[in-house]
Design an enzyme around this catalytic site. Structure first.
Site, mmCIF file in Angstrom:
data_model
loop_
_atom_site.group_PDB
_atom_site.id
_atom_site.type_symbol
_atom_site.label_atom_id
_atom_site.label_comp_id
_atom_site.label_asym_id
_atom_site.label_seq_id
_atom_site.Cartn_x
_atom_site.Cartn_y
_atom_site.Cartn_z
ATOM 1 N N ASN A 148 3.314 6.659 5.179
ATOM 2 C CA ASN A 148 1.815 6.178 5.098
ATOM 3 C C ASN A 148 1.374 6.991 6.555
ATOM 4 O O ASN A 148 1.859 8.022 7.293
ATOM 5 C CB ASN A 148 1.549 5.130 5.642
ATOM 6 C CG ASN A 148 2.674 4.222 6.447
ATOM 7 O OD1 ASN A 148 2.306 4.402 8.051
ATOM 8 N ND2 ASN A 148 3.358 3.427 6.769
ATOM 9 N N LYS A 168 16.817 17.266 -5.874
ATOM 10 C CA LYS A 168 15.173 17.345 -6.021
ATOM 11 C C LYS A 168 14.718 16.908 -7.697
ATOM 12 O O LYS A 168 15.674 17.595 -8.172
ATOM 13 C CB LYS A 168 15.229 18.419 -4.988
ATOM 14 C CG LYS A 168 13.207 19.231 -5.101
ATOM 15 C CD LYS A 168 12.998 20.222 -5.147
ATOM 16 C CE LYS A 168 11.192 20.142 -5.022
ATOM 17 N NZ LYS A 168 11.577 21.631 -4.480
ATOM 18 N N PHE A 200 1.719 -6.949 14.134
ATOM 19 C CA PHE A 200 0.298 -6.839 13.862
ATOM 20 C C PHE A 200 0.237 -7.528 12.939
ATOM 21 O O PHE A 200 0.585 -7.278 11.935
ATOM 22 C CB PHE A 200 0.247 -4.750 13.910
ATOM 23 C CG PHE A 200 -0.027 -4.500 15.558
ATOM 24 C CD1 PHE A 200 1.076 -4.847 17.179
ATOM 25 C CD2 PHE A 200 -0.872 -3.835 16.485
ATOM 26 C CE1 PHE A 200 0.824 -4.110 18.318
ATOM 27 C CE2 PHE A 200 -0.913 -3.639 17.661
ATOM 28 C CZ PHE A 200 -0.520 -3.621 18.257
ATOM 29 N N LYS A 248 -1.387 -15.011 8.937
ATOM 30 C CA LYS A 248 -0.162 -14.563 9.566
ATOM 31 C C LYS A 248 1.087 -15.485 10.605
ATOM 32 O O LYS A 248 1.610 -15.081 10.454
ATOM 33 C CB LYS A 248 -0.715 -13.006 9.154
ATOM 34 C CG LYS A 248 0.330 -12.343 9.447
ATOM 35 C CD LYS A 248 0.233 -10.527 8.922
ATOM 36 C CE LYS A 248 -0.550 -10.366 7.663
ATOM 37 N NZ LYS A 248 -1.275 -9.000 8.142
ATOM 38 N N LYS A 258 4.178 -16.285 9.672
ATOM 39 C CA LYS A 258 5.534 -15.340 10.194
ATOM 40 C C LYS A 258 6.339 -16.459 11.571
ATOM 41 O O LYS A 258 7.215 -16.170 11.714
ATOM 42 C CB LYS A 258 5.236 -14.091 10.382
ATOM 43 C CG LYS A 258 4.354 -13.425 9.061
ATOM 44 C CD LYS A 258 4.627 -12.217 9.235
ATOM 45 C CE LYS A 258 4.326 -11.163 8.331
ATOM 46 N NZ LYS A 258 4.515 -9.427 7.919
HETATM 47 O O1 C5P Z 1 2.563 -9.057 6.917
HETATM 48 P P1 C5P Z 1 2.366 -7.495 7.288
HETATM 49 O O2 C5P Z 1 2.987 -6.220 6.749
HETATM 50 O O3 C5P Z 1 0.534 -7.061 7.333
HETATM 51 O O4 C5P Z 1 2.384 -7.558 8.515
HETATM 52 C C1 C5P Z 1 2.455 -6.610 9.629
HETATM 53 C C2 C5P Z 1 3.449 -6.806 10.769
HETATM 54 O O5 C5P Z 1 4.752 -7.276 10.221
HETATM 55 C C3 C5P Z 1 3.533 -5.156 11.679
HETATM 56 O O6 C5P Z 1 3.714 -5.824 13.007
HETATM 57 C C4 C5P Z 1 4.589 -4.540 10.979
HETATM 58 O O7 C5P Z 1 5.303 -4.183 12.022
HETATM 59 C C5 C5P Z 1 5.621 -6.016 10.593
HETATM 60 N N1 C5P Z 1 6.239 -5.404 9.274
HETATM 61 C C6 C5P Z 1 8.073 -5.514 9.267
HETATM 62 N N2 C5P Z 1 8.194 -5.349 8.194
HETATM 63 C C7 C5P Z 1 7.947 -5.322 6.886
HETATM 64 C C8 C5P Z 1 6.300 -5.373 6.975
HETATM 65 C C9 C5P Z 1 5.541 -5.516 7.809
HETATM 66 O O8 C5P Z 1 8.180 -5.873 10.806
HETATM 67 N N3 C5P Z 1 8.426 -4.858 5.903
#
Ligand code: C5P
Length: 408
Positions: free
Chosen positions: A214, A293, A327, A341, A345
């Protein structure tokens, strides 16, 4: 009331050659009255405005004017002072010392102290308005701020050169003292705490050369890591691949995949007081990635995916007294979605950032963001430099870590 923040702190006070040097006598005196050990360093030009004896008298400390002077232990004074100073302040800072500091020149006691400094440095410019607005001066100030040297803005008013209502005036003593107080407070408000930060994006392999990735640059997480170090924290930075230099003094653990990031975070969780998760972790990964590959002729029609672990959620389940900051990259209904969120979480703070507006977010030095705690937004949705947002997040962490932390 606690002890005065200046009490017992060594402040290296640099005086460069501007008329405002006489006002710095009051500054030196006020700092000494607050309990600071004020050690003055004067440029040769500064001594034409005020005698070293004046500073020596108000501070009760020797004044350094000679680059090669040795102190009572026989150490070169400017080196010894750079070592022991809790803060280096140049007030007034002329266009000349600003230019020298920006380019690392070290040809007298003050400029050499600046190059050798280990603590935070503050510049309090004061000069004629044309010197202030000169492009070279402004460019040099940008260089200094990019190196995290704090620059206090001069005031508008009557200047000693006769200009009326122009920018360049030395601020009043009380404003300078409170500016320094804020910096001193932040220079150690996370001392004794360990903070783990995740940063950058992850790479999920399709085969040994290709991956799903990304656009995360890692700038936000690295800015937090640097700021946390500067505020005295021990920092563990778990970083995906980025083009950034590792922050000085941080323990940086490099990972590539979400699973590796999960493992590194879980392995180190026991020793931290707070976790700040800025990483853009891939939500899913290819279910299988061969060791060879994939040949062009054998191109798969589709790639099967499976879910990655949610690191933030796993951390929140084991958080205990640790502060957990996440974040949320949002493109619409920012506050509403981020509030959902934080509850889902079960974390302490979420930094919701708008990724839909142009010029902010991924890769940029700016972030349009708002801090939200369990009670709702803390402040407004505004555009920050990532370095400023880092400080804002750490202000919140510092204010809450004391009551929540395992080590407090
Ligand atoms: O659920 P979402 O991806 O929007 O949440 C974002 C937050 O969750 C960010 O703080 C990101 O670093 C964390 N995150 C994580 N592991 C993942 C996906 C997101 O720690 N697999």
């Amino acid at each position: 009331m606690g002890e005065d923040i200046f009490s017992g702190k060594t402040i290296a006070l640099g005086i460069s050659g501007g008329i405002a040097a006489y006002k710095a006598v009051d500054l030196a005196s006020k700092l000494a009255q607050r309990g600071a050990i004020v050690k003055t360093i004067m440029t040769e030009h500064a001594t034409k405005f005020v005698s070293p004896l004046t500073f020596q008298s108000v501070t009760g400390q020797p004044v350094l004017t000679d680059l090669f002077a040795a102190d009572s232990q026989g150490k070169i004074s400017h080196v010894a002072l750079s070592e022991e100073a809790d803060l280096v302040v140049v007030a007034p800072a002329t266009a000349n010392i600003i230019a020298k500091a920006a380019h690392g020149l070290a040809d007298d006691a003050l400029s050499t102290t600046l190059v050798a400094a280990r603590s935070a440095i503050v510049m309090v410019p004061a000069m004629n308005n044309y010197m202030w607005s000169n492009k070279a001066t402004q460019y040099n100030l940008e260089i200094l701020t990019s190196r995290d040297i704090k620059v206090m803005q001069p005031e508008v008013g009557r200047l000693a050169c006769g200009e009326g209502n122009a920018v360049g005036r030395f601020p009043d003593t009380a404003s300078i003292v409170s500016f320094l107080e804020d910096i001193l407070r932040k220079s150690h408000d996370l001392a004794g705490k360990t903070i783990m930060i995740t940063a950058g994006g992850t790479r999920e392999p399709i085969d040994p050369v290709r991956f799903i990735g990304n656009r995360s640059s890692g700038k936000m997480g690295y800015a937090i890591a640097e700021a946390a170090r500067a505020r005295g924290a021990k920092v563990i930075l778990v970083s995906g691949p980025t083009c950034l230099n590792p922050p000085l003094g941080a323990h940086t653990i490099y990972v590539e995949t979400a699973q590796q990031m999960y493992d590194a975070v879980m392995e180190n969780l026991y020793q931290v007081d707070a976790v700040v998760m800025t990483a853009a972790v891939a939500d899913f990964r290819p279910s299988s990635s061969g060791i060879e590959k994939i040949k062009k002729e054998r191109m798969p029609k589709s790639i099967e995916l499976e879910l990655n672990p949610d690191i933030l959620q796993a951390v929140s389940k084991k958080k205990g007294n640790k502060l957990v900051v996440g974040f949320a990259a949002e493109s619409e209904n920012i506050i509403e979605n981020a509030t959902k969120k934080i509850k889902k979480k079960d974390i302490d703070l979420i930094v919701a950032n708008d990724i839909a507006s142009p010029g902010v977010g991924f890769g940029s030095d700016l972030n349009l963001a708002v801090l939200i705690n369990k009670k709702g937004p803390v402040g407004d949705l505004i555009t920050y430099k990532k370095t400023e947002l880092a400080e804002k997040i750490l202000d919140w962490v510092a204010a809450h870590i004391a009551v929540s932390s395992i080590s407090s």
